[in-house]
Scaffold this active site. Structure first.
Site, mmCIF file in Angstrom:
data_model
loop_
_atom_site.group_PDB
_atom_site.id
_atom_site.type_symbol
_atom_site.label_atom_id
_atom_site.label_comp_id
_atom_site.label_asym_id
_atom_site.label_seq_id
_atom_site.Cartn_x
_atom_site.Cartn_y
_atom_site.Cartn_z
ATOM 1 N NE ARG A 1 -25.782 7.504 -32.003
ATOM 2 C CZ ARG A 1 -26.170 7.652 -30.736
ATOM 3 N NH1 ARG A 1 -25.353 7.329 -29.744
ATOM 4 N NH2 ARG A 1 -27.373 8.139 -30.450
ATOM 5 C CG MET B 1 -11.531 -3.503 -43.875
ATOM 6 S SD MET B 1 -11.937 -4.352 -45.414
ATOM 7 C CE MET B 1 -13.299 -5.363 -44.863
ATOM 8 C CG ASP C 1 -5.122 -4.815 -46.145
ATOM 9 O OD1 ASP C 1 -6.185 -4.184 -46.077
ATOM 10 O OD2 ASP C 1 -5.050 -6.048 -45.970
ATOM 11 C CE LYS D 1 -14.376 -19.815 -46.446
ATOM 12 N NZ LYS D 1 -14.404 -18.384 -46.550
HETATM 13 O O1 F6P Z 1 -6.679 -7.834 -46.921
HETATM 14 C C1 F6P Z 1 -7.797 -7.136 -47.369
HETATM 15 C C2 F6P Z 1 -8.889 -7.148 -46.343
HETATM 16 O O2 F6P Z 1 -9.970 -6.391 -46.813
HETATM 17 C C3 F6P Z 1 -8.449 -6.660 -44.970
HETATM 18 O O3 F6P Z 1 -8.347 -5.258 -44.891
HETATM 19 C C4 F6P Z 1 -9.504 -7.287 -44.092
HETATM 20 O O4 F6P Z 1 -9.028 -7.478 -42.795
HETATM 21 C C5 F6P Z 1 -9.736 -8.618 -44.760
HETATM 22 O O5 F6P Z 1 -9.345 -8.467 -46.112
HETATM 23 C C6 F6P Z 1 -11.167 -9.119 -44.709
HETATM 24 O O6 F6P Z 1 -11.201 -10.389 -45.259
HETATM 25 P P1 F6P Z 1 -12.548 -11.153 -45.654
HETATM 26 O O7 F6P Z 1 -12.915 -10.733 -47.060
HETATM 27 O O8 F6P Z 1 -12.171 -12.587 -45.624
HETATM 28 O O9 F6P Z 1 -13.588 -10.781 -44.663
#
Ligand code: F6P
Length: 379
Positions: free
Chosen positions: A287, A186, A144, A78
Site C-alpha cells: 500500500r 518530498m 527540502d 511562477k
Molecule cells: O521545494 C519544496 C517542494 O515542496 C518540493 O519538496 C516539491 O518537490 C516541490 O516543492 C513541489 O512544488 P509545487 O508546490 O509547485 O507542487
C-alpha cells in the site's frame, strides 16, 4: 558611506513552508522596535512587486502569526519578473523582462532595502535585482533543506515531524494487516526528508536520490523481515529516488516556474514493482501513501519558530550594516551570510556555479548509523 535606512520591504516567493511567518514577524519586530523603520510587504511574491500590491506591516499585522504555517503575504513560484509571461497586442503569450516596473514601484515607495525570502528560483531573481542596484538581502527557505552554504533551513524540521508522525501511524496499520507500507515524501533531488524522517519514524527501508535502489534488494529486505517474523515492512521513499537502471519519476512540467520539473510518482512505481515480486511469495499487500503538501503546512514547530526568528532578525542587522546582495546562512551553528551570486542557480539540476545543492552524503554519519541498525537503502 553607510546608507541610512528608513523604510524596507519584504516578499515571500516560491513554495511555502512552516516558519515563514516567524521570519516575517522577526523582521517586522526588529525593524520597528530596534531601528524604528517602516515595513511593507509585497503580496503574492514577485507578482505583488510587479503589480504594486502590498500591505503595511506593523506590530498589529504580525500579531498572532508566529505559530502559523504558510505566509500572511502569500507567495507564488511562477512569477519571474525577468522573464514574465504577458499577452502581446496580437493576443499571443510572450515572455518579457518587466523588472524595471518592479524597480519603479520600489522607488515610488522609497524602499531602502528589500528582503527576499525564497528558494533557488526566487533568490536567482534576488541576485538579478541586486545586479540592477537594488539593496537586497536574501533569506533561504525550503522544506527540502538543500540550499547550498547553509546548514539548515526553517520549514525542514516541521516537515520532518509530519513524516515521523505519518510513519508512526503507518506502523500500527501495517502491523495489523501484515502489509508493506510505502510513504512517498518530498525533497526534490535531496534525500534529507526521507533520510531523517525515515530514521525518526523507524522505517525499515529508506530510498533516497543519492543512493539509487535495486528493486530486488528492496524486496530482499521485505523477505528477510518476513522470514524472521516481522510480517510488515515500512518503506520511506523520497520523490527524487531512482532505480539503479532508471531515472527520476516526473509528475509534471510547469513551464512558467523557474524550477519547472515537479517530481512525484516513484512510490507508485515501487508499489507496482513490489506487488509483482513480493506478493506472489509472501502474500503481503503493498500500500502506498503519498504525504504531499501536508509536509509543508500546519503549526510551525519549536525549532522552526526559533530558527525563523534568528534568520529574520539577522537579515535586519545585515540591512542596518548595509550588507547587501547577500543571503543569510547558518554556518557552524552561527548566523552568517554569503553572496547570493555564489549560491543560486541550482534549479532542476541541483547544481550551482560553486558546486551544487546540499545533498545527502551516501557515506555520511546518519546513513552509516541507519545501516548499523539494519535500515536498508536498496543498494
Ligand atoms: O521545494 C519544496 C517542494 O515542496 C518540493 O519538496 C516539491 O518537490 C516541490 O516543492 C513541489 O512544488 P509545487 O508546490 O509547485 O507542487
Amino acid at each position: 558611506m553607510r546608507q541610512e535606512i528608513k523604510r524596507i520591504a519584504l516578499l515571500t516567493g516560491g513554495g511555502d513552508c512552516s516558519g515563514l511567518n516567524a521570519v516575517i514577524r522577526a523582521i517586522v519586530k526588529s525593524a520597528i522596535l530596534k531601528h524604528k523603520w517602516e515595513v511593507i510587504g509585497f503580496k503574492g511574491g514577485y507578482h505583488g512587486l510587479y503589480m504594486d500590491e502590498y500591505m503595511k506591516l506593523d506590530l498589529q499585522t504580525i500579531s498572532g502569526i508566529f505559530h502559523q504555517g504558510g505566509t500572511i503575504l502569500k507567495m507564488s513560484n511562477k512569477d519571474n519578473l525577468f522573464k514574465y509571461k504577458v499577452t502581446d497586442e496580437n493576443g499571443k503569450e510572450v515572455y518579457k523582462d518587466v523588472s524595471d516596473i518592479a524597480i519603479a514601484n520600489l522607488k515610488r515607495h522609497n524602499i531602502d532595502a528589500l528582503v527576499i525570502i525564497g528558494g533557488d528560483g526566487t533568490l536567482t531573481s534576488a541576485r538579478d535585482f541586486a545586479r540592477k542596484g537594488i539593496n537586497v538581502v536574501g533569506i533561504p527557505k525550503t522544506i527540502d533543506n538543500d540550499v547550498p552554504a547553509t546548514e539548515i533551513t526553517f520549514g525542514y524540521r516541521t516537515a520532518l515531524d509530519h513524516i515521523m508522525q505519518s510513519l508512526d501511524a503507518l506502523h500500527t496499520t501495517a502491523y495489523s494487516h501484515d502489509r508493506v507500507m510505502i510513504l512517498e515524501v518530498m525533497g526534490r533531488n535531496a534525500g534529507w526528508l526521507a533520510l531523517e524522517g525515515g530514521v525518526a519514524g523507524s522505517a525499515d527501508v529508506i530510498l533516497i536520490p543519492e543512493i539509487p535502489y535495486d528493486i530486488n534488494k528492496v524486496a530482499q529486505t521485505v523477505f528477510d523481515r518476513y522470514n524472521r517474523g516481522s510480517k510488515f515492512t515500512i518503506i520511506c521513499i523520497s520523490e527524487g529516488a531512482k532505480p539503479v537502471d532508471g531515472d527520476v519519476t516526473i509528475k509534471a512540467i510547469d513551464k512558467d516556474s523557474p524550477d519547472s520539473i515537479r517530481l512525484g510518482g516513484v512510490g507508485d512505481l515501487l508499489a507496482k514493482q513490489l506487488e509483482k515480486i513480493v506478493k506472489p511469495v509472501t502474500g503481503q499487500d503493498i500500500r502506498l501513501t503519498t504525504l504531499g503538501y501536508i509536509q509543508r503546512g500546519g503549526v510551525t514547530n519549536t525549532f522552526d519558530r526559533v530558527l525563523g526568528t534568528k534568520y529574520g532578525s539577522y537579515a535586519v542587522d545585515m540591512i542596518a550594516n548595509n550588507e547587501f546582495g547577500r543571503m543569510v546562512i547558518i554556518k557552524n551553528d552561527r548566523m552568517d551570510s554569503v553572496r547570493i551570486e555564489e549560491v543560486v542557480g541550482s534549479g532542476n539540476t541541483g547544481q550551482t556555479s560553486t558546486g551544487g545543492a546540499r545533498i545527502v552524503n551516501p557515506h555520511g554519519d546518519l546513513v552509516c548509523s541507519a545501516r548499523d541498525i539494519g535500515i536498508t537503502f536498496g543498494d
